[in-house]
Design a protein around this motif. Structure first.
Motif, PDB file in Angstrom:
ATOM      1  N   LEU A   1       0.760  -1.084  -0.075  1.00 20.19           N
ATOM      2  CA  LEU A   1       0.064   0.109   0.029  1.00 20.19           C
ATOM      3  C   LEU A   1       0.909   1.428   0.088  1.00 20.19           C
ATOM      4  O   LEU A   1       0.533   2.223  -0.696  1.00 20.19           O
ATOM      5  N   SER A   2       2.002   1.220   0.809  1.00 23.00           N
ATOM      6  CA  SER A   2       2.734   2.387   0.800  1.00 23.00           C
ATOM      7  C   SER A   2       3.457   2.816  -0.554  1.00 23.00           C
ATOM      8  O   SER A   2       3.658   3.619  -0.891  1.00 23.00           O
ATOM      9  N   MET A   3       3.919   1.637  -1.294  1.00 22.93           N
ATOM     10  CA  MET A   3       4.411   1.650  -2.451  1.00 22.93           C
ATOM     11  C   MET A   3       3.334   2.256  -3.629  1.00 22.93           C
ATOM     12  O   MET A   3       3.884   3.124  -4.447  1.00 22.93           O
ATOM     13  N   LEU A   4       2.284   1.519  -3.269  1.00 23.37           N
ATOM     14  CA  LEU A   4       1.110   2.198  -4.333  1.00 23.37           C
ATOM     15  C   LEU A   4       0.784   3.649  -4.126  1.00 23.37           C
ATOM     16  O   LEU A   4       0.538   4.461  -4.985  1.00 23.37           O
ATOM     17  N   MET A   5       0.957   4.186  -2.902  1.00 23.20           N
ATOM     18  CA  MET A   5       0.488   5.618  -2.460  1.00 23.20           C
ATOM     19  C   MET A   5       1.884   6.245  -3.133  1.00 23.20           C
ATOM     20  O   MET A   5       1.725   7.474  -3.671  1.00 23.20           O
ATOM     21  N   LEU A   6       2.925   5.726  -2.962  1.00 22.72           N
ATOM     22  CA  LEU A   6       4.220   6.762  -3.427  1.00 22.72           C
ATOM     23  C   LEU A   6       4.264   6.850  -5.019  1.00 22.72           C
ATOM     24  O   LEU A   6       4.206   7.879  -5.483  1.00 22.72           O
ATOM     25  N   GLU A   7       3.461   5.612  -5.679  1.00 25.07           N
ATOM     26  CA  GLU A   7       3.313   5.649  -7.040  1.00 25.07           C
ATOM     27  C   GLU A   7       2.266   6.723  -7.701  1.00 25.07           C
ATOM     28  O   GLU A   7       2.402   7.254  -8.655  1.00 25.07           O
ATOM     29  N   ARG A   8       1.141   6.696  -6.674  1.00 26.25           N
ATOM     30  CA  ARG A   8       0.191   7.648  -6.811  1.00 26.25           C
ATOM     31  C   ARG A   8       0.424   9.053  -6.885  1.00 26.25           C
ATOM     32  O   ARG A   8       0.198  10.008  -7.855  1.00 26.25           O
TER      33      ARG A   8
ATOM     34  N   GLU B   1       3.637  10.106  -7.218  1.00 28.20           N
ATOM     35  CA  GLU B   1       4.425  10.333  -8.216  1.00 28.20           C
ATOM     36  C   GLU B   1       3.672  10.896  -9.612  1.00 28.20           C
ATOM     37  O   GLU B   1       3.932  11.928 -10.349  1.00 28.20           O
ATOM     38  N   LEU B   2       2.818   9.934  -9.666  1.00 23.98           N
ATOM     39  CA  LEU B   2       1.936  10.274 -10.933  1.00 23.98           C
ATOM     40  C   LEU B   2       1.050  11.713 -10.602  1.00 23.98           C
ATOM     41  O   LEU B   2       0.886  12.372 -11.833  1.00 23.98           O
ATOM     42  N   VAL B   3       0.373  11.850  -9.653  1.00 23.06           N
ATOM     43  CA  VAL B   3      -0.472  13.009  -9.366  1.00 23.06           C
ATOM     44  C   VAL B   3       0.360  14.521  -9.484  1.00 23.06           C
ATOM     45  O   VAL B   3       0.064  15.373  -9.984  1.00 23.06           O
ATOM     46  N   PHE B   4       1.603  14.175  -8.682  1.00 19.86           N
ATOM     47  CA  PHE B   4       2.278  15.423  -8.277  1.00 19.86           C
ATOM     48  C   PHE B   4       3.290  15.728  -9.422  1.00 19.86           C
ATOM     49  O   PHE B   4       3.984  16.834  -9.494  1.00 19.86           O
ATOM     50  N   THR B   5       3.699  14.940 -10.057  1.00 15.94           N
ATOM     51  CA  THR B   5       4.694  15.069 -11.094  1.00 15.94           C
ATOM     52  C   THR B   5       4.490  14.755 -12.597  1.00 15.94           C
ATOM     53  O   THR B   5       4.421  15.636 -13.114  1.00 15.94           O
ATOM     54  N   VAL B   6       3.923  13.419 -12.878  1.00 18.03           N
ATOM     55  CA  VAL B   6       3.815  13.087 -14.092  1.00 18.03           C
ATOM     56  C   VAL B   6       2.458  13.950 -14.695  1.00 18.03           C
ATOM     57  O   VAL B   6       2.578  14.795 -15.697  1.00 18.03           O
ATOM     58  N   CYS B   7       1.421  13.894 -13.944  1.00 17.66           N
ATOM     59  CA  CYS B   7       0.178  14.768 -14.375  1.00 17.66           C
ATOM     60  C   CYS B   7       0.599  16.280 -14.329  1.00 17.66           C
ATOM     61  O   CYS B   7       0.306  16.972 -15.671  1.00 17.66           O
ATOM     62  N   LYS B   8       1.528  16.769 -13.390  1.00 15.67           N
ATOM     63  CA  LYS B   8       1.428  18.212 -13.686  1.00 15.67           C
ATOM     64  C   LYS B   8       2.788  18.532 -14.930  1.00 15.67           C
ATOM     65  O   LYS B   8       2.349  19.467 -15.306  1.00 15.67           O
TER      66      LYS B   8
END
Length: 142
Positions: free
Chosen positions: A29-36, A38-45
């Motif tokens: 869960l921790s790894m999935l939250m980190l991935e999320r 990363e996606l929300v705050f970096t990739v999507c931006k």
């Protein structure tokens, strides 16, 4: 029993296995939250920034032209209405009314310009090196 109260803890046979499974799921869960994150705050931006840089200006120009056309159409309607009622046509009064009616459109245009400016700032911002990014990521994981 000899008067002393004895308490015996009986462990569930699969307790250790379940405990390990829970820890494994917590880590996952921790790894999935980190991935999320990363996606929300970096990739999507980054995608949003790239989009605004490439399409934002075009969207702004198209919306501005649409607003100008709607304003002219409304101005013609107002003049025609005054003319039909045989009232005096005062263009400055009509322009004031149009300014009030189209203030929301102007606000949206201003927001679009702000988004484009933020995208330019983000593009020009100093980027972390791979090592700095890794170090920051490791620091936040702790």
């Amino acid at each position: 029993m000899n008067g002393e109260s004895e308490s015996t803890v009986i462990l569930f046979p699969d307790f250790q296995k379940l405990k390990e499974e829970v820890e494994k799921l917590k880590t996952e869960l921790s790894m999935l939250m980190l991935e999320r994150d990363e996606l929300v705050f970096t990739v999507c931006k980054n995608i949003q920034t790239q989009y605004m840089l490439e399409m934002g200006g075009l969207e702004y120009k198209a919306y501005k032209a649409q607003c100008a056309a709607l304003r002219l159409k409304r101005k013609i309607e107002m003049i025609q209405s005054k003319k039909n009622r045989q009232e005096m046509i005062n263009i400055s009064v009509i322009e004031q009314v149009l300014d009030t009616e189209f203030s929301e459109y102007q606000h949206k245009l201003d927001e679009q310009v702000n988004q484009i400016n933020k995208a330019i700032e983000r593009k020009n911002a100093k980027k972390l090196s791979e090592e700095e990014a890794r170090e920051l990521k490791n620091h936040t994981e702790r």
